[in-house]
Scaffold this motif. Structure first.
Motif, PDB file in Angstrom:
ATOM      1  N   ILE A  57       0.838  -1.206   0.000  1.00 10.38           N
ATOM      2  CA  ILE A  57       0.000   0.000   0.000  1.00 10.38           C
ATOM      3  C   ILE A  57       0.872   1.256   0.000  1.00 10.38           C
ATOM      4  CG2 ILE A  57      -1.600   1.341   1.417  1.00 10.38           C
ATOM      5  CD1 ILE A  57      -3.031  -1.282   2.026  1.00 10.38           C
ATOM      6  N   GLY A  58       1.904   1.255   0.826  1.00 11.45           N
ATOM      7  CA  GLY A  58       2.740   2.448   0.962  1.00 11.45           C
ATOM      8  C   GLY A  58       3.606   2.724  -0.263  1.00 11.45           C
ATOM      9  N   LEU A  59       4.134   1.669  -0.868  1.00 12.03           N
ATOM     10  CA  LEU A  59       5.100   1.865  -1.950  1.00 12.03           C
ATOM     11  C   LEU A  59       4.482   1.775  -3.340  1.00 12.03           C
ATOM     12  CD1 LEU A  59       8.099  -0.246  -0.565  1.00 12.03           C
ATOM     13  CD2 LEU A  59       7.827   2.228  -0.525  1.00 12.03           C
ATOM     14  N   VAL A  60       3.316   1.143  -3.448  1.00 15.67           N
ATOM     15  CA  VAL A  60       2.723   0.970  -4.772  1.00 15.67           C
ATOM     16  C   VAL A  60       1.346   1.638  -4.869  1.00 15.67           C
ATOM     17  CG1 VAL A  60       1.953  -0.683  -6.515  1.00 15.67           C
ATOM     18  CG2 VAL A  60       3.992  -1.173  -5.156  1.00 15.67           C
ATOM     19  N   VAL A  61       0.411   1.206  -4.020  1.00 12.11           N
ATOM     20  CA  VAL A  61      -0.980   1.650  -4.193  1.00 12.11           C
ATOM     21  C   VAL A  61      -1.114   3.161  -4.002  1.00 12.11           C
ATOM     22  CG1 VAL A  61      -3.335   1.423  -3.333  1.00 12.11           C
ATOM     23  CG2 VAL A  61      -1.878  -0.594  -3.498  1.00 12.11           C
TER      24      VAL A  61
END
Lengths: 367, 295
Positions: free
Chosen positions: B202-206
């Motif tokens: 979630i933090g690095l992609v979404v």
């Protein structure tokens, strides 16, 4: 970089999404370490599901998946030491080529300097150094594929799983990238499992081809075996390059038998070792398209050969050979690949009645 | 996100419009006249208010202009006879910030949840739409009455916050549905394949992929809250938010201070829109800069 332990065994693997129909239906398969294995079949045959189960993105309903002798069902992809290359490549659109490739190292907590050094080494390996700071959307399809490959390979997996890796590319690039995949596999020395629905792609690349249909394996083996000696009608027709004729055995005589169908009689067939034929038994045989010679109807049969008669319905010039389509032996399309020079010697054209001749021993009995 | 798309469309439109004037049919002139009328009708009244707000002490509510000064702006801040403008302004800003944060967080979570079917998803969806289409005034009265019956005093940071969320949350979630279509689930699976935990994914992609969309949701949340009137009227309690203050001023203030207030709040709206669009453009620039480095 051979890591060993990349052999895969599927034992009774079944996958059902609704409890009634099976996407994958009781698969048993052994893939040796370091092999290039192609799972081949039409869409919906379960090949991608098998790949995703090996990758750890789906769990089998029943059965065991062993990698390096260890049951990996329920483990994360990282614990399995597998890596997957997605059909869409799934490159992160907001990250540069370098950051995409370094992603696996970043989530493992490597320092920026450390992971960039490793990523740059990998970038060099796939010849993308000048593109390291670009975003995926600024790359061509072939370059994107190399990024995806590098991103998967940087985790040093023992198995690399490729889901239709070439389907997004145009024909020319596909053949080029095919050679590159083969080179990468030799360089890395790890097991590749490649899912495809393109027959030529599979037989060009694979040490081992697994032909699938409706969740079941129809045949698995070396590419040449699957192409030249299909086990059944499905494999013969799906791989292509074969004419399949159905008929009934009408006469058995020692090493030969005769087969007859609705629109033809007296095709001689070989009696293969260990295969028992009975009078009146239904049978399919396959003859390679390039084993067929055409002569005008009424011509002589050479020794040890047999024939069917039919009319030419179409001719396609293919450069090295000519594809001649006929209506013969009750099949809609009976095809002969006639060498170019040979075809123009005979000067055959559409509508001519011809004999399609082949060596009796070249016919192959299907199960 | 919508603004960005509009921007690309309009540049494309400009390119297409550049052609010989003799090609133009009579419909072009009819539509151009209609458009000019539309623009005057839309911006004329607003412009008069902005101009009239710069009068001096002698100023009145109608043209002609009497003098030129910032007197009525000063009047606003001084809180003399104009009412509690700066107080209501501060409350409106705090309220809008709270609404924005809650809207963004919950819209994001709802957007993620609605990617898959879950038990009762249709019911939740229609409840949401219901709260969006319900008449705001009635909904506000209902919430006010509810608080009254429960014996809880209505307040701008409790009941009004809730009433505004009943409007901004469904709106934010609908925008989020459109934003979510940018998200390819292969990216999340690839992240997992590469060893990322759910939080890292979630933090690095979404979140980075959805960032422009989330800014758009924030912008909607803030502006919808900042000028919300109907739902707030019966739920704000003793202290007014800015729109309520303006409304009460129209009833008892008959000076250009009202116009000055209109000018100030417009400027603030534009500032907020500017900051949001600016940050979206900044995100895109940063990506484009990477390309320039490599070339």
């Amino acid at each position: 970089m051979g890591t060993g332990n990349g052999d895969i065994e599927l034992a009774g693997v079944t996958k059902s999404y609704d409890g009634e129909t099976f996407a994958v239906d009781g698969i048993n398969l052994k893939i040796p370490d370091g092999a290039y294995c192609c799972l081949l079949g039409p869409s919906g045959c379960g090949k991608s599901t098998i790949l995703r189960m090996i990758a750890g993105h789906e769990d089998p309903t029943h059965g065991e998946i062993l990698i390096g002798g260890e049951d990996v069902v329920g483990l994360d992809p990282v614990e399995r030491r597998t890596a997957m290359m997605f059909q869409s490549y799934a490159l992160f659109p907001h990250l540069s080529v370098r950051d995409n490739i370094a992603f696996a190292l970043r989530v493992r907590g490597l320092s920026k300097a450390e992971r960039n050094a490793k990523a740059d080494a990998m970038i060099e390996k796939v010849h993308l150094t000048e593109f390291a700071n670009r975003l995926p959307s600024q790359l061509s399809g072939g370059q994107q594929q190399r990024v995806a490959l590098a991103r998967a390979a940087i985790t040093e997996p023992r198995v690399l799983l490729l889901d239709e890796p070439l389907s997004a590319l145009d024909e020319h690039l596909r053949i080029k990238m095919r050679a590159e995949l083969s080179r990468m596999q030799r360089d890395l020395g790890i097991t590749f499992i490649h899912v495809t629905h393109t027959q030529m792609e599979a037989i060009a690349l694979a040490d081992m081809v697994v032909v699938m249909d409706q969740g079941k394996i129809r045949q698995s083996g070396p590419a040449r075996e699957v192409y030249a000696e299909p086990k059944n009608r499905y494999v013969a027709e799906f791989i292509g390059g074969q004419n399949v004729i159905s008929g009934k055995v009408s006469y058995i005589n020692g090493t030969r038998a005769t087969m007859a169908g609705a629109t033809y009689s007296n095709i001689e067939i070989p009696l293969a070792n260990g295969k028992r034929l009975e009078d009146g038994q239904s049978l399919d045989i396959a003859i390679r398209r390039d084993d067929i010679d055409l002569v005008r109807a009424g011509g002589d049969l050479p020794d040890g050969s047999t024939s069917v008669e039919g009319a030419i319905t179409g001719v396609e010039y293919q450069g090295t050979f000519v594809k001649v389509m006929m209506e013969a032996a009750g099949e809609e399309e009976f095809v002969a690949y006639v060498p170019e020079r040979r075809f123009f010697e005979e000067s055959l054209s559409i509508g001519d009645r011809v004999l399609a001749i082949w060596q009796i021993d070249h016919a192959h009995l299907l199960a | 996100m919508t603004d960005v798309t509009n921007a690309t469309i309009s540049t494309r439109g400009k390119r297409r419009a550049r052609r010989n004037s003799s090609d133009r049919t009579w419909t072009f002139y009819v539509l151009a006249a209609f458009f000019a009328f539309y623009v005057i009708a839309l911006y004329g009244p607003m412009l008069s208010i902005y101009i009239l707000s710069f009068q001096d002490l002698r100023g009145g509510l109608v043209f002609p202009m009497r003098g030129f000064s910032l007197y009525w702006f000063n009047e606003l801040i001084m809180q003399t006879r104009a009412g509690d403008v700066s107080g209501s302004f501060t409350r409106s800003i705090y309220l809008a910030i709270a609404v924005t944060v809650i809207t963004v967080v919950f819209s994001f979570m709802a957007g993620m949840a609605f990617r898959r079917r879950f038990r009762g998803d249709t019911i939740v969806f229609y409840l949401m739409i219901g709260s969006l289409v319900a008449p705001g005034l009635v909904l506000g009265i209902g919430i006010g009455l509810g608080f009254d019956m429960a014996g809880i005093p209505t307040n701008w940071f409790t009941s009004a916050l809730g009433a505004q969320l009943s409007w901004t949350l469904p709106f934010g979630i609908l925008v989020m549905f459109a934003v979510m279509s940018r998200l390819n689930s292969d990216w999340e699976e690839a992240a997992r394949d590469l060893g990322a935990s759910r939080a890292q994914t979630i933090g690095l992609v979404v979140l980075p992929v959805l960032a422009p969309g989330l800014i758009a949701v924030a912008l909607f949340g803030f502006t919808l809250s900042y000028d919300e009137f109907a739902r707030t009227l019966q739920t704000a309690g003793a202290q007014n938010t800015l729109p309520l203050e303006i409304w009460s001023m129209t009833l008892n203030v008959t000076s250009p201070a009202l116009y000055a207030l209109g000018t100030v709040s417009t400027v603030i709206s534009f500032l907020i829109i500017g900051v949001s669009l600016g940050s979206i453009i900044l995100l895109q620039r940063r990506n484009a800069a990477r390309k320039n480095i490599s070339e």
